[in-house]
Design a protein around this motif. Sequence first.
Motif, PDB file in Angstrom:
ATOM      1  N   TYR A  71      64.236  61.150  51.784  1.00  0.00           N
ATOM      2  CA  TYR A  71      63.205  60.423  52.531  1.00  0.00           C
ATOM      3  C   TYR A  71      62.882  59.097  51.849  1.00  0.00           C
ATOM      4  O   TYR A  71      62.657  58.079  52.526  1.00  0.00           O
ATOM      5  N   ALA A  72      62.858  59.076  50.514  1.00  0.00           N
ATOM      6  CA  ALA A  72      62.577  57.838  49.791  1.00  0.00           C
ATOM      7  C   ALA A  72      63.662  56.792  50.048  1.00  0.00           C
ATOM      8  O   ALA A  72      63.377  55.594  50.124  1.00  0.00           O
ATOM      9  N   ILE A  73      64.908  57.230  50.177  1.00  0.00           N
ATOM     10  CA  ILE A  73      65.990  56.289  50.499  1.00  0.00           C
ATOM     11  C   ILE A  73      65.730  55.644  51.857  1.00  0.00           C
ATOM     12  O   ILE A  73      65.873  54.427  52.035  1.00  0.00           O
ATOM     13  N   GLY A  74      65.346  56.467  52.830  1.00  0.00           N
ATOM     14  CA  GLY A  74      65.035  55.926  54.149  1.00  0.00           C
ATOM     15  C   GLY A  74      63.847  54.975  54.115  1.00  0.00           C
ATOM     16  O   GLY A  74      63.861  53.923  54.767  1.00  0.00           O
ATOM     17  N   LEU A  75      62.818  55.329  53.342  1.00  0.00           N
ATOM     18  CA  LEU A  75      61.639  54.460  53.253  1.00  0.00           C
ATOM     19  C   LEU A  75      61.966  53.126  52.597  1.00  0.00           C
ATOM     20  O   LEU A  75      61.426  52.087  52.979  1.00  0.00           O
ATOM     21  N   ALA A  76      62.846  53.147  51.594  1.00  0.00           N
ATOM     22  CA  ALA A  76      63.212  51.896  50.926  1.00  0.00           C
ATOM     23  C   ALA A  76      63.873  50.934  51.900  1.00  0.00           C
ATOM     24  O   ALA A  76      63.544  49.746  51.958  1.00  0.00           O
ATOM     25  N   CYS A 250      60.930  44.068  48.543  1.00  0.00           N
ATOM     26  CA  CYS A 250      62.112  44.299  47.716  1.00  0.00           C
ATOM     27  C   CYS A 250      61.701  44.696  46.302  1.00  0.00           C
ATOM     28  O   CYS A 250      62.277  45.605  45.700  1.00  0.00           O
ATOM     29  N   MET A 251      60.674  44.036  45.786  1.00  0.00           N
ATOM     30  CA  MET A 251      60.199  44.382  44.449  1.00  0.00           C
ATOM     31  C   MET A 251      59.624  45.792  44.409  1.00  0.00           C
ATOM     32  O   MET A 251      59.791  46.518  43.429  1.00  0.00           O
ATOM     33  N   LEU A 252      58.918  46.163  45.480  1.00  0.00           N
ATOM     34  CA  LEU A 252      58.302  47.488  45.506  1.00  0.00           C
ATOM     35  C   LEU A 252      59.312  48.593  45.764  1.00  0.00           C
ATOM     36  O   LEU A 252      59.008  49.765  45.529  1.00  0.00           O
ATOM     37  N   ASN A 253      60.512  48.247  46.250  1.00  0.00           N
ATOM     38  CA  ASN A 253      61.493  49.275  46.596  1.00  0.00           C
ATOM     39  C   ASN A 253      62.787  49.172  45.814  1.00  0.00           C
ATOM     40  O   ASN A 253      63.636  50.051  45.941  1.00  0.00           O
ATOM     41  N   VAL A 254      62.940  48.116  45.031  1.00  0.00           N
ATOM     42  CA  VAL A 254      64.167  48.009  44.247  1.00  0.00           C
ATOM     43  C   VAL A 254      64.256  49.140  43.234  1.00  0.00           C
ATOM     44  O   VAL A 254      65.354  49.592  42.883  1.00  0.00           O
ATOM     45  N   ASP A 255      63.118  49.641  42.761  1.00  0.00           N
ATOM     46  CA  ASP A 255      63.157  50.756  41.820  1.00  0.00           C
ATOM     47  C   ASP A 255      63.735  52.008  42.464  1.00  0.00           C
ATOM     48  O   ASP A 255      64.510  52.741  41.830  1.00  0.00           O
ATOM     49  N   SER A 256      63.370  52.268  43.734  1.00  0.00           N
ATOM     50  CA  SER A 256      63.934  53.423  44.428  1.00  0.00           C
ATOM     51  C   SER A 256      65.442  53.275  44.598  1.00  0.00           C
ATOM     52  O   SER A 256      66.202  54.254  44.455  1.00  0.00           O
ATOM     53  N   VAL A 257      65.889  52.063  44.901  1.00  0.00           N
ATOM     54  CA  VAL A 257      67.326  51.820  45.034  1.00  0.00           C
ATOM     55  C   VAL A 257      68.027  52.052  43.704  1.00  0.00           C
ATOM     56  O   VAL A 257      69.077  52.704  43.637  1.00  0.00           O
ATOM     57  N   VAL A 258      67.437  51.549  42.623  1.00  0.00           N
ATOM     58  CA  VAL A 258      68.053  51.706  41.304  1.00  0.00           C
ATOM     59  C   VAL A 258      68.094  53.168  40.900  1.00  0.00           C
ATOM     60  O   VAL A 258      69.128  53.681  40.426  1.00  0.00           O
ATOM     61  N   VAL A 259      66.985  53.886  41.075  1.00  0.00           N
ATOM     62  CA  VAL A 259      66.944  55.298  40.687  1.00  0.00           C
ATOM     63  C   VAL A 259      67.910  56.118  41.530  1.00  0.00           C
ATOM     64  O   VAL A 259      68.644  56.966  41.015  1.00  0.00           O
TER      65      VAL A 259
END
Length: 531
Positions: A71-76, A250-259
């Motif tokens: 779900y976090a991937i979709g939200l990002a 992008c700043m708020l979601n780049v961490d989810s992409v990286v993780v």
Amino acid sequence: MRVRPRVGEIPAPDPDQPTDQPTDPHEDLHGNVRRGVRWSLVNTVVIRIGNFLTGVVLARGLLGPRDWGLYAIGLAALAVLLAANEMGVSLAIVRWEGDVRRFAPTVLTLSTLSSTVLYAVLFVIAPEAARLLGSGDATGVLRVLGLAVIIDGISCVPAGVLNRTFAQQRRMWIDAANFVVGSGLTIGLAVAGIGAMSFAWGSVAGNVVGLVGCAVCAPGYLKPGWDREQAKALIRFGAPLAGASLLVLCMLNVDSVVVGATLGPVALGLYQLAFNMSGWPVRAVSEVARRVSFAGFSRLAETGRIAKGFENSLSLLMAAAMPPCVLLLTLAKPAISFVYGHEWTGASGALSFLAMLGVLRVAFELAYDCLVAAGRQRALILVQGWWLVALIPALIFAARMRGIAGVGAGHILVAGPLVTPFFLWALSRAGIKPGVVLRACWRPVVGGAAMAAVSLAVARFGGLHGTPVLFVASVPALAVYAVIIWPAVARMRGRRPGRLHRRPKWRTARLRRTDPRPPNTWDVPQGEPQW
């Protein structure tokens, strides 16, 4: 004879009325903002408590870390698309002067077309995007959640009208209906074993309800139209704002992409839970203000009082956000265990750092609204661009070295020493000097430091473990903070610390006798109706 609308009802477009806003230069802006903040606060508290309880129900036995990670991937991906789906033109509904009805049809057409094109692109690239984000089975989640892009593009005009008129009571009922339908469907599908897709379908259903609610509360604003000159002006106005919003998200979601790409969906699920918990104070405090801050700062920018308005707003928000952020910082592990269960305590390392980030986010989001209202979009884009450029390599390195806790630490190392000075520079260009920020923040920061010291001392030397330490350490820490912050709270309420002041009845009567307004308007609220 025209029928007068009921109190709390936003009238439909009427060509006989030249404007939708009062033209009186003495319009009661402060009264409108106070009413808007009051209803926005009620809305945020109720919805956030509901979301919190829903998350607890889902995390305790229905969905695991992997489902949260998908779900976090979709939200990002969705957050990035939502930043650009209407090219920033929807902010013109709140910011532009004059008759909204003249340019609202063009705004609706632009936002709907752009959001539809974005969803089509997402639908095609969803399999490859899911693979790059660390989980190929997130394709379905991406495609379903992407429908929210189109819904958001359609609803931006009536939602903007509600924000422009400070109609937060109506927004509260819309958000409540959105929550009830979305959360109910999510829990029902999770019980049925749908997994991460239950999040996606629940979110879409709630957004549909929100669109219907906005259309009912602001009738007549879902009529498309086109004016070439207006479209050009809207794009010139909105493109920089869309770019700034895209950089923020992008700043708020780049961490989810990286993780997700580096550590996998299970680690991403733990990190997402920690990020959500750290965002509780941010959403509870910042969202209350942001419903009215952009419109309020826009009015203050016209009168040259934006610096004082920013100082008062920042002082209030920092005073409110500091206690929960400090408690999440110092008591992360017992807080997670108490709320979600012992199996989620692996997220405590990231939560400690992300709670510190929450304090900065409150200040940065308020500064974002202030800079946009002051017309400093270029400076804002420079700040956001620098933040993103510095953040990406820091998070990648931190994730490989220390896992999700390293990602949280990377956020602090970038946001604190590298980004804060640039925000101060941008605010100074808008007439808000660093001394204004210092006056607003010093007392909450000192109170937060004292609060952290007390809670850590009690947790370490109190001889308690687990859930009891969460409550035993919080009480004295909050008491210390209240003593330090009270003078600032009393000053904002117009009182001297330690003394209560009431206006004598004889003085009130004299003021009423000398009030220059006609007697029949003494008790009539000025400006917009009380929604």
